[in-house]
Design a protein around this motif. Structure first.
Motif, PDB file in Angstrom:
ATOM      1  N   LEU A 123      -1.706  -5.549  -4.038  1.00  0.00           N
ATOM      2  CA  LEU A 123      -1.289  -4.157  -3.860  1.00  0.00           C
ATOM      3  C   LEU A 123       0.135  -4.084  -3.323  1.00  0.00           C
ATOM      4  O   LEU A 123       0.543  -4.919  -2.512  1.00  0.00           O
ATOM      5  CB  LEU A 123      -2.232  -3.445  -2.880  1.00  0.00           C
ATOM      6  N   ALA A 124       0.849  -3.073  -3.751  1.00  0.00           N
ATOM      7  CA  ALA A 124       2.193  -2.841  -3.230  1.00  0.00           C
ATOM      8  C   ALA A 124       2.103  -2.456  -1.758  1.00  0.00           C
ATOM      9  O   ALA A 124       1.130  -1.829  -1.331  1.00  0.00           O
ATOM     10  CB  ALA A 124       2.872  -1.730  -4.023  1.00  0.00           C
ATOM     11  N   GLU A 125       3.133  -2.803  -1.001  1.00  0.00           N
ATOM     12  CA  GLU A 125       3.150  -2.458   0.423  1.00  0.00           C
ATOM     13  C   GLU A 125       3.005  -0.940   0.609  1.00  0.00           C
ATOM     14  O   GLU A 125       2.360  -0.481   1.544  1.00  0.00           O
ATOM     15  CB  GLU A 125       4.441  -2.950   1.076  1.00  0.00           C
ATOM     16  N   GLU A 126       3.592  -0.183  -0.310  1.00  0.00           N
ATOM     17  CA  GLU A 126       3.478   1.281  -0.257  1.00  0.00           C
ATOM     18  C   GLU A 126       2.011   1.719  -0.294  1.00  0.00           C
ATOM     19  O   GLU A 126       1.630   2.693   0.339  1.00  0.00           O
ATOM     20  CB  GLU A 126       4.236   1.886  -1.446  1.00  0.00           C
ATOM     21  N   THR A 127       1.193   0.986  -1.019  1.00  0.00           N
ATOM     22  CA  THR A 127      -0.235   1.303  -1.098  1.00  0.00           C
ATOM     23  C   THR A 127      -0.964   0.845   0.156  1.00  0.00           C
ATOM     24  O   THR A 127      -1.750   1.601   0.728  1.00  0.00           O
ATOM     25  CB  THR A 127      -0.854   0.641  -2.348  1.00  0.00           C
ATOM     26  N   THR A 128      -0.710  -0.378   0.610  1.00  0.00           N
ATOM     27  CA  THR A 128      -1.439  -0.893   1.778  1.00  0.00           C
ATOM     28  C   THR A 128      -1.133  -0.082   3.033  1.00  0.00           C
ATOM     29  O   THR A 128      -1.988   0.020   3.916  1.00  0.00           O
ATOM     30  CB  THR A 128      -1.155  -2.391   2.032  1.00  0.00           C
ATOM     31  N   ARG A 129       0.048   0.520   3.108  1.00  0.00           N
ATOM     32  CA  ARG A 129       0.392   1.362   4.270  1.00  0.00           C
ATOM     33  C   ARG A 129      -0.482   2.598   4.355  1.00  0.00           C
ATOM     34  O   ARG A 129      -0.563   3.228   5.414  1.00  0.00           O
ATOM     35  CB  ARG A 129       1.859   1.792   4.200  1.00  0.00           C
ATOM     36  N   ARG A 130      -1.113   2.970   3.269  1.00  0.00           N
ATOM     37  CA  ARG A 130      -1.951   4.173   3.251  1.00  0.00           C
ATOM     38  C   ARG A 130      -3.340   3.932   3.840  1.00  0.00           C
ATOM     39  O   ARG A 130      -4.114   4.859   3.972  1.00  0.00           O
ATOM     40  CB  ARG A 130      -2.096   4.687   1.824  1.00  0.00           C
ATOM     41  N   PHE A 131      -3.653   2.674   4.154  1.00  0.00           N
ATOM     42  CA  PHE A 131      -4.981   2.325   4.656  1.00  0.00           C
ATOM     43  C   PHE A 131      -5.034   2.353   6.173  1.00  0.00           C
ATOM     44  O   PHE A 131      -4.139   1.862   6.846  1.00  0.00           O
ATOM     45  CB  PHE A 131      -5.386   0.925   4.164  1.00  0.00           C
ATOM     46  N   THR A 132      -6.115   2.921   6.701  1.00  0.00           N
ATOM     47  CA  THR A 132      -6.427   2.912   8.123  1.00  0.00           C
ATOM     48  C   THR A 132      -7.786   2.251   8.261  1.00  0.00           C
ATOM     49  O   THR A 132      -8.723   2.604   7.535  1.00  0.00           O
ATOM     50  CB  THR A 132      -6.485   4.355   8.682  1.00  0.00           C
ATOM     51  N   PHE A 133      -7.909   1.300   9.174  1.00  0.00           N
ATOM     52  CA  PHE A 133      -9.159   0.567   9.347  1.00  0.00           C
ATOM     53  C   PHE A 133      -9.741   0.874  10.719  1.00  0.00           C
ATOM     54  O   PHE A 133      -9.023   0.844  11.723  1.00  0.00           O
ATOM     55  CB  PHE A 133      -8.911  -0.936   9.214  1.00  0.00           C
ATOM     56  N   ILE A 134     -11.033   1.150  10.745  1.00  0.00           N
ATOM     57  CA  ILE A 134     -11.702   1.519  11.992  1.00  0.00           C
ATOM     58  C   ILE A 134     -12.827   0.532  12.252  1.00  0.00           C
ATOM     59  O   ILE A 134     -13.635   0.248  11.377  1.00  0.00           O
ATOM     60  CB  ILE A 134     -12.232   2.966  11.909  1.00  0.00           C
ATOM     61  N   ARG A 135     -12.850   0.024  13.473  1.00  0.00           N
ATOM     62  CA  ARG A 135     -13.882  -0.944  13.851  1.00  0.00           C
ATOM     63  C   ARG A 135     -14.356  -0.645  15.263  1.00  0.00           C
ATOM     64  O   ARG A 135     -13.791   0.186  15.956  1.00  0.00           O
ATOM     65  CB  ARG A 135     -13.338  -2.360  13.739  1.00  0.00           C
ATOM     66  N   GLY A 136     -15.375  -1.366  15.672  1.00  0.00           N
ATOM     67  CA  GLY A 136     -15.863  -1.252  17.043  1.00  0.00           C
ATOM     68  C   GLY A 136     -17.109  -0.386  17.156  1.00  0.00           C
ATOM     69  O   GLY A 136     -17.504   0.308  16.220  1.00  0.00           O
TER      70      GLY A 136
END
Length: 164
Positions: A123-136
């Motif tokens: 994936l392009a960096e422009e695409t990966t920047r759109r991801f937010t990951f939630i854990r815990g």
């Protein structure tokens, strides 16, 4: 038609997120790799992108986008499909630039991170920047805060006592 192929795995939620965007949810635990051909999935994504532009106005004006919540609350190794993500995400971003606002993935664990390390290479960096990951342990509260607005999350994704 391809439009119904993944219908049980994804749907639009009521309300708008903190940025005023329509929001969809993808239920990762309902996905079975290989059950639906990749090309059928691609058509399903395009059909839904076109429907969102037509019916929800997601391409209108500044910030004309949608958000996607990926529900991993019950998913496991059997649901992981990096090949599908690699096939669909770049095509979506290429053909509908700017339409995908944010992808919020919750909750994430070690299995997810192993798959993400592979998928993100494609994936392009422009695409990966759109991801937010939630854990815990408090992922539901963090998800509600991340989505914001008046989006009605599915009941199993809401914090206990949240009477939306």
């Amino acid at each position: 038609g391809g439009e119904a192929a993944g219908a049980g795995e994804a749907r639009w939620l009521r309300g708008r997120d903190r940025a005023g965007r329509p929001t969809a949810v993808f239920f990762a635990d309902r996905h079975r790799p290989g059950q639906i051909p990749t090309e059928t999935w691609r058509r399903f994504v395009v059909y839904n992108a076109e429907a969102a532009i037509r019916d929800l106005g997601v391409a209108d004006g500044p910030g004309g986008q949608f958000s996607l919540v990926v529900d991993r609350s019950s998913s496991g190794v059997r649901n992981q499909d990096p090949a599908l993500a690699i096939a669909v995400l770049p095509a979506l971003v290429q053909h509908y630039p700017g339409l995908l606002g944010e992808v919020i993935v919750a909750p994430v664990n070690g299995v997810f991170w192993a798959v993400w390390r592979v998928v993100s290479l494609f994936l392009a960096e422009e695409t990966t920047r759109r991801f937010t990951f939630i854990r815990g342990a408090r992922w539901r509260e963090a998800l509600l805060e991340a989505v914001g607005g008046d989006v009605e999350l599915p009941e199993h994704m809401r914090p206990a006592g949240d009477g939306v």
